[in-house]
Motif scaffolding. Sequence first.
Motif, PDB file in Angstrom:
ATOM      1  N   MET A 237       0.871  -1.154  -0.124  1.00 29.40           N
ATOM      2  CA  MET A 237      -0.035  -0.074   0.087  1.00 29.40           C
ATOM      3  C   MET A 237       0.826   1.336  -0.104  1.00 29.40           C
ATOM      4  N   THR A 238       1.965   1.179   0.821  1.00 35.61           N
ATOM      5  CA  THR A 238       2.876   2.361   0.654  1.00 35.61           C
ATOM      6  C   THR A 238       3.901   2.344  -0.297  1.00 35.61           C
ATOM      7  N   ASN A 239       3.804   1.352  -1.256  1.00 40.72           N
ATOM      8  CA  ASN A 239       4.890   1.277  -2.297  1.00 40.72           C
ATOM      9  C   ASN A 239       6.505   1.326  -1.594  1.00 40.72           C
ATOM     10  N   THR A 240       6.630   0.530  -0.609  1.00 41.77           N
ATOM     11  CA  THR A 240       8.021   0.594  -0.017  1.00 41.77           C
ATOM     12  C   THR A 240       8.218  -1.115  -0.122  1.00 41.77           C
ATOM     13  N   ARG A 241       9.663  -1.124   0.325  1.00 38.41           N
ATOM     14  CA  ARG A 241       9.969  -2.482   0.556  1.00 38.41           C
ATOM     15  C   ARG A 241      10.958  -2.835   1.754  1.00 38.41           C
ATOM     16  N   PRO A 242      10.995  -3.771   2.313  1.00 38.18           N
ATOM     17  CA  PRO A 242      11.616  -4.223   3.552  1.00 38.18           C
ATOM     18  C   PRO A 242      13.218  -3.796   3.346  1.00 38.18           C
ATOM     19  N   GLY A 243      13.723  -3.262   4.304  1.00 36.65           N
ATOM     20  CA  GLY A 243      15.283  -3.044   4.085  1.00 36.65           C
ATOM     21  C   GLY A 243      16.038  -4.244   4.439  1.00 36.65           C
ATOM     22  N   PHE A 244      15.595  -5.576   4.343  1.00 37.39           N
ATOM     23  CA  PHE A 244      16.083  -6.605   4.962  1.00 37.39           C
ATOM     24  C   PHE A 244      15.692  -7.850   3.972  1.00 37.39           C
ATOM     25  N   THR A 245      16.188  -8.840   3.795  1.00 38.60           N
ATOM     26  CA  THR A 245      15.869 -10.169   3.114  1.00 38.60           C
ATOM     27  C   THR A 245      15.847 -11.282   3.773  1.00 38.60           C
ATOM     28  N   PRO A 246      14.728 -11.821   4.403  1.00 40.98           N
ATOM     29  CA  PRO A 246      14.846 -13.065   5.377  1.00 40.98           C
ATOM     30  C   PRO A 246      15.408 -14.210   4.544  1.00 40.98           C
ATOM     31  N   ALA A 247      15.998 -15.102   5.234  1.00 42.67           N
ATOM     32  CA  ALA A 247      16.203 -16.478   4.394  1.00 42.67           C
ATOM     33  C   ALA A 247      14.682 -17.246   4.447  1.00 42.67           C
ATOM     34  N   ALA A 248      13.868 -17.099   5.134  1.00 39.59           N
ATOM     35  CA  ALA A 248      12.732 -17.658   5.231  1.00 39.59           C
ATOM     36  C   ALA A 248      11.503 -17.033   5.810  1.00 39.59           C
ATOM     37  N   ILE A 249      10.138 -17.372   5.482  1.00 33.57           N
ATOM     38  CA  ILE A 249       9.106 -17.015   6.154  1.00 33.57           C
ATOM     39  C   ILE A 249       8.563 -18.370   6.831  1.00 33.57           C
ATOM     40  N   ILE A 250       8.324 -18.461   8.201  1.00 35.94           N
ATOM     41  CA  ILE A 250       7.747 -19.604   8.424  1.00 35.94           C
ATOM     42  C   ILE A 250       6.373 -19.502   9.104  1.00 35.94           C
ATOM     43  N   THR A 251       5.204 -20.075   8.512  1.00 37.43           N
ATOM     44  CA  THR A 251       4.099 -19.801   9.181  1.00 37.43           C
ATOM     45  C   THR A 251       3.517 -21.195   9.739  1.00 37.43           C
ATOM     46  N   GLU A 265       5.591 -13.813  -0.328  1.00 33.86           N
ATOM     47  CA  GLU A 265       6.758 -13.819  -0.906  1.00 33.86           C
ATOM     48  C   GLU A 265       7.141 -12.928  -1.832  1.00 33.86           C
ATOM     49  N   SER A 266       6.201 -12.118  -2.384  1.00 34.59           N
ATOM     50  CA  SER A 266       6.561 -11.182  -3.395  1.00 34.59           C
ATOM     51  C   SER A 266       6.989  -9.870  -2.667  1.00 34.59           C
ATOM     52  N   VAL A 267       6.469  -9.677  -1.566  1.00 36.23           N
ATOM     53  CA  VAL A 267       7.179  -8.520  -0.673  1.00 36.23           C
ATOM     54  C   VAL A 267       8.296  -9.007  -0.187  1.00 36.23           C
ATOM     55  N   PHE A 268       8.629  -9.883   0.447  1.00 34.16           N
ATOM     56  CA  PHE A 268       9.800 -10.231   1.469  1.00 34.16           C
ATOM     57  C   PHE A 268      11.046 -10.805   0.517  1.00 34.16           C
ATOM     58  N   GLY A 269      10.589 -11.420  -0.732  1.00 34.32           N
ATOM     59  CA  GLY A 269      11.720 -11.868  -1.534  1.00 34.32           C
ATOM     60  C   GLY A 269      12.120 -13.307  -1.156  1.00 34.32           C
ATOM     61  N   CYS A 270      11.451 -13.885  -0.466  1.00 34.15           N
ATOM     62  CA  CYS A 270      12.020 -15.408  -0.050  1.00 34.15           C
ATOM     63  C   CYS A 270      10.783 -16.284   0.235  1.00 34.15           C
ATOM     64  N   PRO A 271      11.198 -17.737   0.228  1.00 32.39           N
ATOM     65  CA  PRO A 271       9.910 -18.436   0.245  1.00 32.39           C
ATOM     66  C   PRO A 271       9.187 -18.564   1.600  1.00 32.39           C
ATOM     67  N   VAL A 272       8.024 -19.122   1.402  1.00 35.71           N
ATOM     68  CA  VAL A 272       7.206 -19.242   2.808  1.00 35.71           C
ATOM     69  C   VAL A 272       7.303 -20.906   2.952  1.00 35.71           C
ATOM     70  N   PHE A 273       7.734 -21.182   4.134  1.00 30.06           N
ATOM     71  CA  PHE A 273       7.504 -22.838   4.453  1.00 30.06           C
ATOM     72  C   PHE A 273       6.675 -22.747   5.730  1.00 30.06           C
ATOM     73  N   ASP A 274       5.368 -23.347   5.532  1.00 35.00           N
ATOM     74  CA  ASP A 274       4.478 -23.687   6.310  1.00 35.00           C
ATOM     75  C   ASP A 274       4.757 -24.775   7.346  1.00 35.00           C
TER      76      ASP A 274
END
Length: 449
Positions: A237-251, A265-274
């Motif tokens: 919504m704010t057209n911004t990007r995180p200033g970091f790239t995680p290795a993974a998102i765990i849900t 995944e599109s915002v944080f540039g890393c895969p999600v592993f549930d």
Amino acid sequence: MSAKELVYNASPVWLQNLLVTAYGQHLYRKRYSGIYKDALRLARESRDWTPDQTLAHQAERLHEMVKHCRETVPYYQRLFASHGLHENDFTSVEDLTKLPILTKATLKAQPESFRSSKGERFMLQHTSGSTGSPLELDVNEYTYKLAMALVVEHEEVHGVPFGAPRATFAGRMVQPPSRLRPPYSRINRAENQRLFSSYHLNSTTFPDYARELDRFRPAELIGYPSAIADLANYYLMTNTRPGFTPAAIITNSETLPDWQRDKIESVFGCPVFDYYGTAEYVLFAGQEADKRYRLNPVIGIAEVLPEPTDHRLLATTLTNDAMPLLRYEVGDTAEPLEYLTSTVVQSLARVNGRVDDYIELPDGRRVGRLDHVFKGISELAEAQIVQDATDHCSIYIVTNDADSKVAEARIKENFHQRVGEELSVSIERVSRIPRGKNGKFKNVLRTFR
């Protein structure tokens, strides 16, 4: 509110951080000491087992658990006697079908009869879950620490080493909901963890969240998918990007729809592993790179009942001798990839969520997995389907665009493609969809019976 909560809420932030860290240190010792290392070693080793090795291990442990139940657990002593069963009747996982299914209602009605006379309780697990039926379960030390090890092993496999900085978005109330001033996180230095509030995030507070995350630079975001997707939406919504790239998102803890995964995944540039686990510590399934859920063979045996039973999920503990549960209906449904026996599975295509996470058509048919209704609609921030009558559903949406007519039309079209024309549907745009008391989000609700 407890006395501890009153003291915490009245404390300055620096003292709250100390209190969070002190509690974190307590949990660290409870989770990661003693036999934890043995549990972690076996969790790692079991990943490389062949199917034959897995079945052999499970068959041996099942035989031992049935023997333990016959000798020390009153409920199973009566059950085996009435069915003429002995541990020698259980030499393979296929033999589980000789036992009746154990329901939550049965367990709740007579919990004392499931407690072993020889099992040693390490902790008392209180569960309620989305069914609202509270249970108290004895859990032995090995099972509890194995459950912790399985999460650690899941993180390791996906590039997050133990002790790496992680940001948690779950149901923790780090400050009262009415206190709308930063910081919106607290630090647990014992585990290099920053706990973020899922209750304070909005368009006004988002810049504070973004700054705190950029300063912390987590290697992992972990928590409810709805909370992390909400965070991702504010970046969009704010057209911004995180200033970091995680290795993974765990849900965990909620069903993960594909459209939420795509957004995260599109915002944080890393895969999600549930990953999927149960409060009863009877099974654990971690998502792999190919999206399948791999069921860990050490903690329990998983079964998925074939149609027409809605693919209900059963689990049998292989480790918790303090209060063993055999063929326990966990209350969720799942899609198996393949069956090893008539019911036993080792991997799942997906976990569909609670048994009642579906809508029911007027003719009695049930339709689940409704996240396809929202797939590909980029304007969508949140959505929830509520069946409020036998022939009607309300769909509540939160969108990023002022004009949501195009999105609404596509949602209606997708809905009718999925369920047909038997149900009418109305769409209501809202500013936010309420969470439950534990901060969890449900994609599908039925409010009538």
